[in-house]
Design a protein around this motif. Structure first.
Motif, PDB file in Angstrom:
ATOM      1  N   SER A  23      -7.422  -6.619   9.668  1.00  0.00           N
ATOM      2  CA  SER A  23      -6.909  -6.371  10.873  1.00  0.00           C
ATOM      3  C   SER A  23      -6.004  -7.134  11.719  1.00  0.00           C
ATOM      4  O   SER A  23      -5.290  -7.007  12.467  1.00  0.00           O
ATOM      5  N   MET A  24      -5.532  -8.155  10.790  1.00  0.00           N
ATOM      6  CA  MET A  24      -4.708  -9.244  11.271  1.00  0.00           C
ATOM      7  C   MET A  24      -3.369  -8.962  10.404  1.00  0.00           C
ATOM      8  O   MET A  24      -2.468  -9.732  10.822  1.00  0.00           O
ATOM      9  N   GLY A  25      -3.394  -8.073   9.628  1.00  0.00           N
ATOM     10  CA  GLY A  25      -2.094  -7.684   8.730  1.00  0.00           C
ATOM     11  C   GLY A  25      -1.890  -8.458   7.488  1.00  0.00           C
ATOM     12  O   GLY A  25      -0.827  -8.501   6.927  1.00  0.00           O
ATOM     13  N   HIS A  26      -2.974  -9.447   7.283  1.00  0.00           N
ATOM     14  CA  HIS A  26      -2.815  -9.934   5.939  1.00  0.00           C
ATOM     15  C   HIS A  26      -2.935  -9.185   4.554  1.00  0.00           C
ATOM     16  O   HIS A  26      -3.799  -8.351   4.676  1.00  0.00           O
ATOM     17  N   ASN A  27      -2.216  -9.326   3.715  1.00  0.00           N
ATOM     18  CA  ASN A  27      -2.187  -8.490   2.799  1.00  0.00           C
ATOM     19  C   ASN A  27      -3.634  -9.017   1.738  1.00  0.00           C
ATOM     20  O   ASN A  27      -3.858  -9.787   1.220  1.00  0.00           O
ATOM     21  N   GLN A  43     -14.200  -5.960   2.766  1.00  0.00           N
ATOM     22  CA  GLN A  43     -15.091  -6.922   3.415  1.00  0.00           C
ATOM     23  C   GLN A  43     -14.911  -7.289   4.937  1.00  0.00           C
ATOM     24  O   GLN A  43     -15.667  -8.059   5.322  1.00  0.00           O
ATOM     25  N   HIS A  44     -13.867  -6.762   5.384  1.00  0.00           N
ATOM     26  CA  HIS A  44     -13.513  -7.200   6.616  1.00  0.00           C
ATOM     27  C   HIS A  44     -13.353  -5.786   7.747  1.00  0.00           C
ATOM     28  O   HIS A  44     -12.925  -4.727   6.994  1.00  0.00           O
ATOM     29  N   SER A  45     -14.043  -6.001   8.824  1.00  0.00           N
ATOM     30  CA  SER A  45     -13.811  -4.491   9.735  1.00  0.00           C
ATOM     31  C   SER A  45     -12.511  -4.575  10.129  1.00  0.00           C
ATOM     32  O   SER A  45     -11.733  -5.560  10.360  1.00  0.00           O
ATOM     33  N   GLY A  46     -12.081  -3.362  10.524  1.00  0.00           N
ATOM     34  CA  GLY A  46     -10.633  -3.291  10.803  1.00  0.00           C
ATOM     35  C   GLY A  46      -9.697  -3.428   9.845  1.00  0.00           C
ATOM     36  O   GLY A  46      -8.277  -3.014  10.178  1.00  0.00           O
ATOM     37  N   SER A  47     -10.078  -3.313   8.865  1.00  0.00           N
ATOM     38  CA  SER A  47      -9.215  -3.171   7.267  1.00  0.00           C
ATOM     39  C   SER A  47      -8.468  -1.837   7.181  1.00  0.00           C
ATOM     40  O   SER A  47      -9.070  -0.927   7.724  1.00  0.00           O
ATOM     41  N   TYR A  48      -7.290  -1.620   6.462  1.00  0.00           N
ATOM     42  CA  TYR A  48      -6.716  -0.283   6.390  1.00  0.00           C
ATOM     43  C   TYR A  48      -5.815  -0.277   5.225  1.00  0.00           C
ATOM     44  O   TYR A  48      -5.867  -1.523   4.692  1.00  0.00           O
ATOM     45  N   TYR A  49      -5.433   0.755   4.653  1.00  0.00           N
ATOM     46  CA  TYR A  49      -4.726   1.038   3.483  1.00  0.00           C
ATOM     47  C   TYR A  49      -3.352   1.531   3.821  1.00  0.00           C
ATOM     48  O   TYR A  49      -3.192   2.301   4.679  1.00  0.00           O
ATOM     49  N   THR A  50      -2.039   1.113   3.230  1.00  0.00           N
ATOM     50  CA  THR A  50      -0.808   1.801   3.411  1.00  0.00           C
ATOM     51  C   THR A  50      -0.365   2.110   1.900  1.00  0.00           C
ATOM     52  O   THR A  50      -1.010   1.393   1.059  1.00  0.00           O
ATOM     53  N   LEU A  51       0.570   3.057   1.892  1.00  0.00           N
ATOM     54  CA  LEU A  51       1.050   3.377   0.281  1.00  0.00           C
ATOM     55  C   LEU A  51       2.004   2.302   0.162  1.00  0.00           C
ATOM     56  O   LEU A  51       3.175   1.953   0.627  1.00  0.00           O
ATOM     57  N   GLY A  52       1.826   2.160  -1.166  1.00  0.00           N
ATOM     58  CA  GLY A  52       2.788   1.039  -1.951  1.00  0.00           C
ATOM     59  C   GLY A  52       2.827  -0.377  -1.189  1.00  0.00           C
ATOM     60  O   GLY A  52       2.383  -0.788  -0.394  1.00  0.00           O
ATOM     61  N   GLU A  53       3.937  -0.963  -1.774  1.00  0.00           N
ATOM     62  CA  GLU A  53       4.440  -2.343  -1.229  1.00  0.00           C
ATOM     63  C   GLU A  53       4.367  -3.174  -2.355  1.00  0.00           C
ATOM     64  O   GLU A  53       3.776  -3.627  -3.167  1.00  0.00           O
TER      65      GLU A  53
END
Length: 53
Positions: A23-27, A43-53
């Motif tokens: 949720s803090m934007g850490h990879n 393991q963290h609430s608020g996590s998300y996925y993006t395509l690639g990087e």
């Protein structure tokens, strides 16, 4: 321009490498997922996925 984000449990739209962020934007690392599977839990609430990087 913001990138499309997917939450854990959502259906993977295309086979590709996705990057997880907290949720803090850490990879949180990258993983290859197959189309039609589900994004894995994190393991963290608020996590998300993006395509690639």
């Amino acid at each position: 321009m913001s990138k499309k984000q997917w939450k854990p449990g959502m259906t993977v739209p295309e086979s590709a490498t996705y990057t997880a962020y907290d949720s803090m934007g850490h990879n949180g690392g990258s993983l290859y997922l197959e189309k039609g599977s589900r994004f894995p839990a994190t393991q963290h609430s608020g996590s998300y996925y993006t395509l690639g990087e």
